[in-house]
Every structure is written in structure tokens, then in C-alpha cells.
Design an enzyme around this catalytic site. Structure first.
Site, PDB file in Angstrom:
ATOM      1  N   GLY A  82      -6.914  -4.387   3.097  1.00  0.00           N
ATOM      2  CA  GLY A  82      -7.263  -5.005   1.827  1.00  0.00           C
ATOM      3  C   GLY A  82      -7.665  -4.034   0.746  1.00  0.00           C
ATOM      4  N   GLY A  83      -7.491  -2.723   1.012  1.00  0.00           N
ATOM      5  CA  GLY A  83      -7.778  -1.760  -0.039  1.00  0.00           C
ATOM      6  C   GLY A  83      -6.922  -1.979  -1.270  1.00  0.00           C
ATOM      7  N   GLY A 143       0.819  -1.202   0.000  1.00  0.00           N
ATOM      8  CA  GLY A 143       0.000   0.000   0.000  1.00  0.00           C
ATOM      9  C   GLY A 143       0.853   1.252   0.000  1.00  0.00           C
ATOM     10  N   GLU A 154      -1.036 -10.497   3.518  1.00  0.00           N
ATOM     11  CA  GLU A 154      -0.740  -9.622   4.644  1.00  0.00           C
ATOM     12  C   GLU A 154      -1.117 -10.287   5.968  1.00  0.00           C
ATOM     13  OE1 GLU A 154      -1.204  -5.185   2.638  1.00  0.00           O
ATOM     14  OE2 GLU A 154      -2.986  -6.229   3.346  1.00  0.00           O
TER      15      GLU A 154
END
Length: 259
Positions: free
Chosen positions: A102-103, A34, A110
């Protein structure tokens, strides 16, 4: 040099830099996925150039590429077996350090990496702190086979749970469905507020076709919260402590020019 960044990126950078300082020589480190985790990789790379010896376990192909380009030695989780620390971002965290992740679609890897670590540290800007989880859509990784049936079963199950919204949508990557590194689809659940996250995560993972959901319950040990003015708050759920400091938003231009 002082980075010319908007406050949101300063917040991410100072959180990542403070967390990178927690990594010690010889550690095996889980590397999250991310935008905030990307700052972490760059901060760790800067320390590696200064002589820090670590081995990283990436949680996605994207993170693996970034870490390799930055000069961090990588190993697989199978090779590492167990990690000293995992540092990752979050889409939301509450007062008990429960998370929605989880974006970026990497929550399966993860979660595996985080639970295989002595210490799981989340880095986030202050905007990710919430009173109750659920404003951010909850990602659920599902098999491509029968995904519409899985979606129907999830929506039916949500009727009996303490949530405000009950719709699920297939995540798209442009004109086609988004596909995870494991070859699965992601359903985003628009719940708005989750009343009992611990119960929901168990119920979701009992549904045929569900691979994993983005609720991280009792996994995070410490959160590092960055602010746009350079302040950093470190909250440890196990020790019950909160530490406040201030970090300068300075970095080497060659490491951060592409972020």
C-alpha cells in the site's frame, strides 16, 4: 544490451524478469502497482512482443496506463472472474510471506485481485525482507467522511495491541490529502513492529470508516527476491522450497528507457 542501473534497480529488474517467466500463454494475469511491478509490466510486454498471448487485470489506473502503452491486452476483473496468477510488489514481507502493501495507495484493488488468483507471486528486492512486519508504515484506506473520527478509533484500538508505535497520520499528496482510485483517504500507521499481524488486520477492518488495510496475511504463495548482483531467490511457502539462480541484467532499451 546491458542495463546501466544501480544495484537496487537491477534487483527489481531481475526479480520482475524471473516472475514474468512464470506466466504462460493464455493466462489471465493480475498486474500489480509500484516501482517493481512497473518492471514486471515491461518484462511481460517484451514477451508479448515475442508472441505471448495474455490478458491483464491492472490493480490501479497507473498500471493500466503503463500496460496499455506497452501493448498488453487488458480486461476487468469482472470480465476475468478469476485469474491464473497475480504478480505484485510489496513494501515488506516476513518469513511466512505475510506482507505490508500500500505504499502506492493501491492496496484495496491489489488485495481483491490477489485473492481472486490461483497463485499470488510477490517480486521484491532483498531489502524488503524483514523478521517482523511494521517498520514500513501500515497503510489503512478510510472513507473521507469522518476520517478524523476513524483515525481516533484506530489509535484507541492500537493501545490494546502488540505494537511499538501507535500514531496514525493522513497521507498527503503535496498540499492536499492523497486520494485513492476509489476516492478514499489513506492513514499511515507508524507501528515500528507488529506482534500479531493476523489479529491486527481483523481488528482494523472492524472499525467503522475503514475500507481495507495493507496487511496481506496468507495471500502470497511465492516470493521472488532480486539481488543487486543479478541473483534471484524464489521461495514457495506452499512447497517449502527455495530456488537460487542468476539472471543477466539485459533488456531492450526501448522498453526500459523510462524506468
Amino acid at each position: 544490451m546491458t542495463l546501466d542501473l544501480p544495484p537496487i534497480d537491477i534487483a527489481k529488474y531481475v526479480a520482475a524478469k524471473r516472475a514474468a517467466d512464470m506466466v504462460e500463454d493464455g493466462m489471465k494475469v493480475g498486474l500489480g502497482t509500484g516501482s517493481t511491478a512497473a518492471w514486471l509490466v515491461r518484462c511481460l510486454a517484451e514477451r508479448v512482443q515475442e508472441g505471448l498471448a495474455i490478458k491483464g487485470v491492472p490493480t490501479s489506473q497507473r498500471t493500466a496506463r503503463l500496460a496499455q502503452e506497452a501493448g498488453i491486452e487488458l480486461i476487468t476483473l469482472e470480465e476475468a472472474r478469476w485469474l491464473d496468477i497475480t504478480i505484485d510488489g510489496a513494501d515488506e514481507f516476513d518469513g511466512e510471506l505475510n506482507l505490508i502493501k500500500g505504499g502506492g495507495g493501491a492496496h484495496l484493488q491489489e488485495k481483491i485481485v490477489a485473492t481472486a488468483s490461483d497463485l499470488m507471486v510477490v517480486i521484491a528486492d532483498v531489502g524488503k525482507a524483514v523478521d517482523a512486519l511494521g517498520a514500513f508504515p501500515l497503510p489503512v484506506e478510510v472513507l473521507q467522511f469522518g476520517w478524523r473520527t476513524t483515525q481516533m478509533l484506530i489509535e484507541e484500538m492500537l493501545v490494546s495491541t502488540d505494537v511499538l508505535g501507535r500514531s496514525a497520520s493522513l497521507r498527503m499528496g503535496g498540499q492536499t490529502p492523497f486520494v485513492t482510485d476509489e476516492g478514499n483517504y489513506v492513514l499511515d500507521l507508524h507501528l515500528h513492529r507488529i506482534g500479531h499481524a493476523r489479529q491486527l488486520t481483523l481488528m482494523l477492518n472492524q472499525i467503522p470508516g475503514v475500507v481495507e488495510n495493507g496487511l496481506f496475511i496468507d495471500i502470497c504463495d511465492r516470493v521472488v527476491i532480486g539481488h543487486g548482483d543479478g541473483r534471484v531467490v524464489v521461495r514457495d511457502i506452499n512447497l517449502g522450497t527455495e530456488e537460487v539462480s542468476h539472471m543477466e541484467s539485459e533488456a531492450e532499451d526501448n522498453l526500459f528507457r523510462d524506468l
